[in-house]
Motif scaffolding. Structure first.
Motif, short mmCIF file in Angstrom:
data_model
loop_
_atom_site.label_atom_id
_atom_site.label_comp_id
_atom_site.label_asym_id
_atom_site.label_seq_id
_atom_site.Cartn_x
_atom_site.Cartn_y
_atom_site.Cartn_z
N TRP A 278 31.06 -9.13 21.69
CA TRP A 278 29.76 -9.08 22.36
C TRP A 278 29.26 -10.48 22.70
O TRP A 278 28.79 -10.75 23.80
CB TRP A 278 28.75 -8.35 21.49
CG TRP A 278 27.43 -8.11 22.17
CD1 TRP A 278 26.36 -8.96 22.23
CD2 TRP A 278 27.07 -6.97 22.94
NE1 TRP A 278 25.35 -8.41 22.96
CE2 TRP A 278 25.76 -7.18 23.42
CE3 TRP A 278 27.72 -5.78 23.26
CZ2 TRP A 278 25.09 -6.24 24.20
CZ3 TRP A 278 27.04 -4.84 24.05
CH2 TRP A 278 25.75 -5.08 24.51
N GLY A 330 29.61 -1.20 23.33
CA GLY A 330 28.72 -0.39 22.53
C GLY A 330 29.41 0.83 21.97
O GLY A 330 29.25 1.18 20.79
N TRP A 338 23.77 0.88 18.21
CA TRP A 338 24.34 -0.14 19.11
C TRP A 338 24.81 0.53 20.40
O TRP A 338 24.59 0.02 21.50
CB TRP A 338 25.49 -0.85 18.41
CG TRP A 338 26.06 -2.02 19.15
CD1 TRP A 338 25.94 -2.33 20.47
CD2 TRP A 338 26.85 -3.08 18.58
NE1 TRP A 338 26.61 -3.49 20.77
CE2 TRP A 338 27.17 -3.97 19.63
CE3 TRP A 338 27.32 -3.34 17.30
CZ2 TRP A 338 27.94 -5.12 19.42
CZ3 TRP A 338 28.08 -4.48 17.10
CH2 TRP A 338 28.40 -5.36 18.14
N GLU A 339 25.45 1.67 20.28
CA GLU A 339 25.93 2.39 21.46
C GLU A 339 24.77 2.72 22.40
O GLU A 339 24.85 2.51 23.61
CB GLU A 339 26.65 3.67 21.04
CG GLU A 339 27.16 4.51 22.22
CD GLU A 339 27.83 5.79 21.77
OE1 GLU A 339 27.62 6.82 22.43
OE2 GLU A 339 28.56 5.75 20.76
N ALA A 342 23.40 -0.61 23.94
CA ALA A 342 24.30 -1.17 24.94
C ALA A 342 24.26 -0.35 26.23
O ALA A 342 24.27 -0.90 27.34
CB ALA A 342 25.73 -1.22 24.39
N ILE A 377 20.87 -7.43 20.20
CA ILE A 377 22.19 -7.20 19.60
C ILE A 377 22.83 -8.53 19.24
O ILE A 377 23.42 -8.69 18.16
CB ILE A 377 23.10 -6.40 20.57
CG1 ILE A 377 22.49 -5.02 20.86
CG2 ILE A 377 24.51 -6.27 19.98
CD1 ILE A 377 23.20 -4.27 21.97
#
Length: 385
Positions: A278, A330, A338-339, A342, A377
């Protein structure tokens, strides 16, 4: 004639383009702040939208591209809030028809993919909270967050303690908003703002240089909430959302909703391999988008010079690739929050791309949403790396 950008009701007047993608301008600590890990390297100065705000935080309607890879948190998000009429209402088509089973969360039925939010009934209340935090700690945005508690002056210690008290006072109200929003991803943004703000509170008695990473995550999450509400208020979200396709469904939405908590943990509590990818992606995007960042955010498409138009056209494939790779990472993370983050960041960037051909200043809110989420993130990764 070039018009100034609209004043956002959910945060003070931001800076324009320029600056690295993941951090924004630095706090006003003594001397130049290091950039990209190089001691003493000067920060990129950001062009301003009209009168600059009292804070130097990442509240940009542009992208506020600025992920400065440094141990100084270069952004403080909560700013002066003018509580005006937001476009609020229910969900935006992500709700299932299944009853929520008595859940305390209004978003328990939201099973769709994270997507552009065009109506959000909690925005006005969030604006009041954001405004209260700014009023309670007006000097917070000027701090050098990398300075450990052992080096604080009495004035700095008092300011950090005021921030702790202000966050403590705000937590019950933010918790209430997390329960009331009909959108799962807004619930997650509120929840993670709560989690990282609690971490900031806990860190202050023995604050170390490394704690500036959790400050950065908390600040960026607040910025994402501000900018989502601004994008609704100035109708950038409504103008562009129909122009992009919905992303794929989330990996395990049932788990995301069934495990929702009024006191969520930080979504990154330990090392995750995807963090390295990332951060590398963000660095590459920052480099590749540099010509775009030199174009003033307050200039509409109708007034671009040929060189400015060329820069804007050239960034389209860069942003498109960046959006796709954010979403892929993600999903690769196997971290459900996070998914969602993202995917949401990618969708707002895609919406921004759709707005480029007829760009007006309100469209800049979309890239700012994307940046704030991506930045949160990034700093969360720094906190566990």
């Amino acid at each position: 004639m070039t018009l100034p950008p609209p004043q956002g009701p959910y945060g003070s007047q931001p800076f324009g383009g320029g600056g690295p993608q993941w951090g924004g301008p630095p706090p006003q600590g003594p001397g130049p702040q290091p950039q990209y890990g190089q001691p003493g390297a000067p920060w990129v100065q950001q062009p301003q939208w009209g009168t600059p705000p009292p804070n130097k935080g990442g509240k940009g309607k542009w992208i506020l591209v600025g992920l400065a890879l440094v141990a100084i948190i270069a952004v403080s998000i909560v700013g002066t809030v003018l509580v005006l009429r937001p476009e609020s209402g229910g969900g935006n088509g992500q709700q299932s028809n299944t009853a929520n089973g008595g859940s305390e969360f209004a978003s328990a039925n939201d099973t769709g993919p994270a997507n552009i939010i065009t109506e959000e009934p909690t925005c006005e209340a969030w604006g009041k909270i954001s405004d209260g935090l700014e009023a309670a700690v007006p000097g917070w945005n000027d701090q050098d967050y990398s300075k450990p508690a052992t080096n604080w002056t009495p004035e700095e210690r008092a300011l950090f303690e005021k921030k702790s008290a202000a966050l403590t006072d705000a937590i019950p109200s933010v918790t209430s908003l997390a329960k009331q929003t009909p959108h799962r991803v807004m619930r997650e943004l509120y929840g993670q703002y709560l989690a990282y703000s609690r971490a900031v509170i806990d860190s202050i008695p023995t604050y170390s240089s490394e704690d500036n990473y959790i400050v950065g995550a908390s600040n960026q999450l607040a910025g994402a909430l501000n900018r989502i509400c601004d994008a609704i208020y100035f109708r950038a979200a409504q103008q562009t959302a129909p122009l992009i396709s919905a992303p794929p469904a989330p990996s395990d939405v049932k788990s995301m909703n069934s495990t929702a908590s009024a006191e969520p943990d930080r979504f990154l509590s330990g090392h995750i391999d995807t963090c390295k990818d990332w951060m590398a992606l963000a660095e590459r995007f920052d480099k590749d988008s540099e010509p775009w960042r030199q174009v003033s955010a307050k200039i509409p498409a109708t007034e671009w010079t040929p060189d400015q138009k060329a820069a804007m056209d050239a960034v389209v494939p860069v942003m498109t690739t960046y959006s796709d790779e954010m979403e892929q990472l993600g999903r690769k993370s196997q971290n459900l929050v996070w998914e969602d983050f993202a995917t949401l960041s990618a969708q707002y960037m895609r919406a921004y791309v759709q707005g480029i051909p007829t760009y007006t200043v309100n469209i800049g809110y979309l890239s700012s949403v994307s940046t704030s989420i991506s930045n949160s993130i990034y700093w969360a990764c720094k906190a566990v790396s």
